[in-house]
Scaffold this active site. Structure first.
Site, PDB file in Angstrom:
ATOM      1  N   SER A 123      67.320  39.508  28.974  1.00  0.00           N
ATOM      2  CA  SER A 123      65.860  39.516  28.906  1.00  0.00           C
ATOM      3  C   SER A 123      65.302  38.522  27.894  1.00  0.00           C
ATOM      4  O   SER A 123      64.120  38.189  27.946  1.00  0.00           O
ATOM      5  CB  SER A 123      65.348  40.924  28.586  1.00  0.00           C
ATOM      6  N   LYS A 160      62.816  42.450  21.735  1.00  0.00           N
ATOM      7  CA  LYS A 160      61.684  41.866  22.444  1.00  0.00           C
ATOM      8  C   LYS A 160      60.741  41.185  21.445  1.00  0.00           C
ATOM      9  O   LYS A 160      60.827  41.391  20.243  1.00  0.00           O
ATOM     10  CB  LYS A 160      60.899  42.944  23.205  1.00  0.00           C
TER      11      LYS A 160
END
Length: 206
Positions: A123, A160
């Protein structure tokens, strides 16, 4: 440098503490007693492994024949824990989460790294954080918008990019295949575990 297992790191720390407190290393029997080994021979096997990794020197013929290399007092302080699977509700640096220790200088990262986290998934690939990498993390509890964080959302740990808007937090991936994670702080739990401060490419380090 080769990583230490948690048990090896524990023995090395015991040796260091004993030298600092008494001026001499512990005997094999003392190591076995203090760490719960069944015999001094079990302690000897761990000492041989530490010697192979260059962490100690063994001098034959004496019960206290253990010596730290001249640089070892510095190197011991540079052991960064590699965090594995994190149990729900437990602190991320709890001892049971530590897979092993890597002898790496934390000051090579800025800010200084406090632990390593193995990256799972792709990701964050667009900024060079790849699956299997070891992510160096600086332990903090707060983050600024735009920083790459290690966050715990309802006990799931994720890496993230952080952005907060009022009572909402958005955790953005660096891969167009992933949608942002939206966290409503009024009804969800979010904990910042640290900031990403660097990457050790898996395979290049060992």
């Amino acid at each position: 440098m080769r990583p230490l297992t948690p048990r090896q790191a524990e023995i090395l720390e015991l040796i260091k503490r004993n030298i600092a407190d008494t001026g001499m290393p512990p005997t094999r029997a003392e190591i076995a007693t203090r760490l719960g080994f069944k015999s001094a021979n079990a302690a000897e096997e761990h000492l041989k492994a530490l010697a192979k990794k260059g962490c100690i020197e063994i001098m034959p013929g004496t019960s206290r024949g253990i010596r730290l290399p001249a640089e070892e007092e510095v190197v011991v302080e540079y052991g960064l824990p590699l965090i594995g699977q994190v149990a729900a509700g437990e602190p991320i640096l709890a001892q049971e989460h530590v897979e092993q220790y890597y002898q790496v200088d934390p000051s090579m990262f800025h800010p200084t790294a406090d632990f390593l986290l193995r990256v799972k998934g792709d990701s964050m690939k667009n900024i060079g954080i790849l699956e299997g990498d070891l992510l160096a993390v600086h332990k903090v509890q707060q983050a600024r918008n735009g920083q790459v964080v290690v966050a715990r959302v309802d006990d799931d740990v994720t890496v993230k990019r952080f952005e907060k808007k009022g009572n909402l937090v958005y955790l953005y991936a660096e891969n167009e295949d992933y949608s942002p994670i939206k966290v409503d702080l009024s009804c969800q739990s979010l904990t910042i575990e640290g900031l990403a401060v660097g990457v050790i490419r898996n395979g290049d380090w060992l």
